[in-house]
Write an enzyme that holds these catalytic residues in place. Structure first.
Site, PDB file in Angstrom:
ATOM      1  CB  SER A 227      -0.878  -0.006   1.246  1.00 57.23           C
ATOM      2  OG  SER A 227      -0.064   0.014   2.393  1.00 57.23           O
ATOM      3  CB  CYS A 282      -1.504  -2.715  -7.870  1.00 56.43           C
ATOM      4  SG  CYS A 282      -0.398  -3.493  -9.030  1.00 56.43           S
TER       5      CYS A 282
HETATM    6  P1  NAD Z   1       0.467  -3.651   2.879  1.00 58.35           P
HETATM    7  O1  NAD Z   1       1.098  -2.358   2.592  1.00 58.35           O
HETATM    8  O2  NAD Z   1      -0.500  -3.741   4.002  1.00 58.35           O
HETATM    9  O3  NAD Z   1       1.587  -4.758   3.177  1.00 58.35           O
HETATM   10  C1  NAD Z   1       2.714  -4.928   2.331  1.00 58.35           C
HETATM   11  C2  NAD Z   1       3.882  -5.432   3.172  1.00 58.35           C
HETATM   12  O4  NAD Z   1       4.183  -4.455   4.170  1.00 58.35           O
HETATM   13  C3  NAD Z   1       3.579  -6.729   3.905  1.00 58.35           C
HETATM   14  O5  NAD Z   1       4.700  -7.588   3.781  1.00 58.35           O
HETATM   15  C4  NAD Z   1       3.333  -6.295   5.353  1.00 58.35           C
HETATM   16  O6  NAD Z   1       3.785  -7.236   6.281  1.00 58.35           O
HETATM   17  C5  NAD Z   1       4.142  -5.014   5.484  1.00 58.35           C
HETATM   18  N1  NAD Z   1       3.525  -4.006   6.372  1.00 58.35           N
HETATM   19  C6  NAD Z   1       2.195  -3.806   6.588  1.00 58.35           C
HETATM   20  N2  NAD Z   1       2.014  -2.744   7.416  1.00 58.35           N
HETATM   21  C7  NAD Z   1       3.249  -2.270   7.727  1.00 58.35           C
HETATM   22  C8  NAD Z   1       3.727  -1.186   8.521  1.00 58.35           C
HETATM   23  N3  NAD Z   1       2.902  -0.393   9.178  1.00 58.35           N
HETATM   24  N4  NAD Z   1       5.062  -0.990   8.597  1.00 58.35           N
HETATM   25  C9  NAD Z   1       5.916  -1.781   7.940  1.00 58.35           C
HETATM   26  N5  NAD Z   1       5.520  -2.832   7.178  1.00 58.35           N
HETATM   27  C10 NAD Z   1       4.211  -3.079   7.063  1.00 58.35           C
HETATM   28  O7  NAD Z   1      -0.211  -4.165   1.502  1.00 58.35           O
HETATM   29  P2  NAD Z   1      -1.126  -5.433   1.285  1.00 58.35           P
HETATM   30  O8  NAD Z   1      -2.449  -5.201   1.931  1.00 58.35           O
HETATM   31  O9  NAD Z   1      -0.384  -6.686   1.581  1.00 58.35           O
HETATM   32  O10 NAD Z   1      -1.291  -5.371  -0.311  1.00 58.35           O
HETATM   33  C11 NAD Z   1      -2.244  -4.585  -0.955  1.00 58.35           C
HETATM   34  C12 NAD Z   1      -1.665  -3.262  -1.422  1.00 58.35           C
HETATM   35  O11 NAD Z   1      -0.539  -3.490  -2.240  1.00 58.35           O
HETATM   36  C13 NAD Z   1      -2.633  -2.455  -2.272  1.00 58.35           C
HETATM   37  O12 NAD Z   1      -2.551  -1.114  -1.887  1.00 58.35           O
HETATM   38  C14 NAD Z   1      -2.110  -2.645  -3.681  1.00 58.35           C
HETATM   39  O13 NAD Z   1      -2.432  -1.622  -4.585  1.00 58.35           O
HETATM   40  C15 NAD Z   1      -0.651  -2.709  -3.429  1.00 58.35           C
HETATM   41  N6  NAD Z   1       0.061  -3.344  -4.520  1.00 58.35           N
HETATM   42  C16 NAD Z   1       0.756  -2.531  -5.362  1.00 58.35           C
HETATM   43  C17 NAD Z   1       1.413  -3.072  -6.434  1.00 58.35           C
HETATM   44  C18 NAD Z   1       2.148  -2.185  -7.402  1.00 58.35           C
HETATM   45  O14 NAD Z   1       2.769  -2.704  -8.290  1.00 58.35           O
HETATM   46  N7  NAD Z   1       2.118  -0.877  -7.262  1.00 58.35           N
HETATM   47  C19 NAD Z   1       1.389  -4.455  -6.663  1.00 58.35           C
HETATM   48  C20 NAD Z   1       0.690  -5.256  -5.761  1.00 58.35           C
HETATM   49  C21 NAD Z   1       0.021  -4.688  -4.694  1.00 58.35           C
END
Ligand code: NAD
Length: 485
Positions: A227, A282
């Site tokens: 995210s 995404c």
């Molecule tokens: P997320 O940001 O919640 O988690 C991603 C990673 O970050 C995970 O490994 C998680 O353990 C870690 N994380 C979560 N909260 C954290 C924090 N506060 N501090 C540090 N690390 C933390 O994302 P998600 O829910 O797993 O995935 C969905 C999101 O990913 C959506 O917003 C989507 O658009 C995005 N996404 C983007 C792309 C791209 O190419 N731009 C591709 C796939 C997914």
């Protein structure tokens, strides 16, 4: 429990995480407890970094033509185990079997690209003055880390594993704590493919491990996909520690539908883009802007959406919290005056009552100020806005802080070019609902969908995973002392 507790993988061995916390891994398909996941500590990460450091001299000195042999074998193993890998993705992520197969097929394509890296990283050599040659070489960075999200348990890890490792780096992977099982299988396949111990390590966990990765002095580069909120945290924290960082964030992708669009093809593409992987891509279409009178196309989009049935050709969303969040957005739009044409709330799949399903949802007469028009919903929902002109549509698209993808549906090439030139997104589609560039082209958005320079896949990733060595060489004393001559 279907699978044993999910371990870390360090120096070629499966080891339990040393933290006191653990999480349940639940299948979104039916609420089954699949596994438990121990949370790692900074000490576990440090052990993985030491293993990677120990492996680095041997691996980085192995010629690239030898290194990529591992990935030729890995590609064959992905093909051989495709059905079983796809099954596992569906179970832990909730997507349909067909979507999981497509994810492995994309992982295979990503690996195929990595096997071509020897042809792409030849460096350059030129006689710059008499007898004097300048030469460039792509040199691996050392220990690198990859932090990944839940929505593609195989494809997103494979955005980074084959390229970073084939280019000579040793890697620490931090899988999503929601879907750690697929990464465990990738470990086994890489091992079977002959990857030496310590070159690829997996450290499971959540915030604590991500922060430890950003802070660790012996990790040279961090790639992140997730995210925007967390991408910003990771980008700031990793660069504060002087690391190279590429952090991909969330998205709000706009589809612009013009009155001359081919109705059936457009409707099928819009419905598939917004609902594929339950809208948890995404690159999913999340907002549609109808320019002029496109009522007939919207009616067809609704027809297409009604053919998409939870538990049949639509998977589950990742968790109960996600289902609640998505349904809250739909409720907000309704309260704000939008019209829900197809309503996916309260979806229940018979026999899978504990699964977390949301049906396809089409919301019309959305205005740009509504939360469903502005924010990433990450569910099978399309919010339709109406404008009179293409410029008004572009103004809405441009005003959104994200910039992953945008698409236009039209038969007018000049208009398509006009929109390509003006849309503020890294990846643009013309009559394509999910405009993911295929290898060797690279993947990456703009604006708040990506922080850092370059893209994460394709040729662009070479710059991220290597540093350039420049040598200036002269072996001919008879040519004079001046290297500029
Ligand atoms: P997320 O940001 O919640 O988690 C991603 C990673 O970050 C995970 O490994 C998680 O353990 C870690 N994380 C979560 N909260 C954290 C924090 N506060 N501090 C540090 N690390 C933390 O994302 P998600 O829910 O797993 O995935 C969905 C999101 O990913 C959506 O917003 C989507 O658009 C995005 N996404 C983007 C792309 C791209 O190419 N731009 C591709 C796939 C997914």
């Amino acid at each position: 429990m279907t699978y044993p507790p999910t371990p870390n993988y360090i120096a070629g061995r499966s080891v339990p995480a040393s933290g006191s916390r653990s999480l349940d891994v639940i299948s979104p398909l039916d609420g089954t407890l699949l596994s438990t996941l121990g949370m790692s500590t900074a000490a576990d990460l440090d052990a993985a970094v030491k293993a990677a450091q120990a492996a680095f001299p041997g691996w980085s000195k192995t010629p690239i033509k030898e290194r990529v042999q591992v990935f030729f074998r890995y590609k064959t193993l992905l093909e051989k185990n495709l059905n079983e890998l796809a099954e596992l993705i569906s179970r832990e992520n909730g997507k349909t079997y067909g979507e999981s197969v497509a994810e492995i097929e994309k992982s295979i394509e990503l690996t195929e690209f990595a096997t071509s890296l020897p042809q792409l990283v030849t460096g350059e050599l030129l006689e710059v003055s008499r007898g004097v040659e300048c030469r460039t070489e792509h040199v691996p960075l050392g220990v690198v880390a990859s932090i990944v999200p839940f929505n593609f348990p195989s494809m997103v890890p494979n955005w980074t594993i084959p390229n970073a490792i084939a280019l000579g780096n040793c890697m620490i992977m931090k899988p999503s704590e929601k879907v750690p099982l697929s990464c465990g299988r990738l470990v086994e396949l890489l091992r079977e493919a002959g990857l030496p111990d310590g070159v690829f390590n997996v450290v499971n966990g959540d915030v604590e491990i991500v922060e430890a990765i950003c802070d660790h002095p012996d990790i040279q580069a961090v790639s992140f996909v997730g995210s925007t909120k967390v991408a910003k945290i990771v980008y700031q924290r990793a660069t504060q520690h002087y690391k190279r960082c590429l952090a991909l964030g969330g998205a709000k992708n706009h589809l612009m539908v013009l009155p001359d669009a081919i109705p059936d093809m457009t409707a099928q593409n819009v419905a598939a883009s917004m609902s594929g992987c339950s809208g948890q891509r995404c690159m999913a279409a999340s907002a549609m802007i109808g320019v002029g009178n496109v009522d007939a196309i919207i009616a067809k989009i609704c027809d297409e959406a009604r053919k998409i049935v939870p538990g049949v050709n639509l998977g589950a969303v990742i968790s109960r919290e996600s289902k609640e969040r998505i349904e809250r957005y739909i409720g907000e739009a309704e309260r704000d005056g939008a019209k829900v044409l197809v309503d996916g709330r309260n979806a229940v799949v018979k026999g899978k009552e504990n699964g977390t399903y949301v049906g396809p949802t089409v919301i019309d007469f959305v205005t740009p100020a509504m939360s469903v028009a502005r924010e990433e919903i990450f569910g099978p929902v399309i919010s339709i806005m109406r404008t009179k002109t293409v410029d008004e549509a572009l103004a809405i698209e441009n005003a959104n802080p994200y910039g992953n993808a945008a698409s236009v549906f039209t038969q007018n090439g000049g208009m398509a070019r006009y929109i390509i030139d003006r849309a503020s997104a890294g990846m643009i589609g013309v009559n394509v609902g999910v405009p993911v560039p295929r290898e060797p082209f690279s993947f990456g958005g703009w604006n708040e969908s990506k922080f850092g320079v370059g893209d994460i896949t394709g040729k662009s990733s070479i710059e991220f995973w290597t540093k350039l060595k420049k040598s200036t060489v002269k072996w001919n004393p008879e040519a004079g002392v001046n290297w500029m001559s």
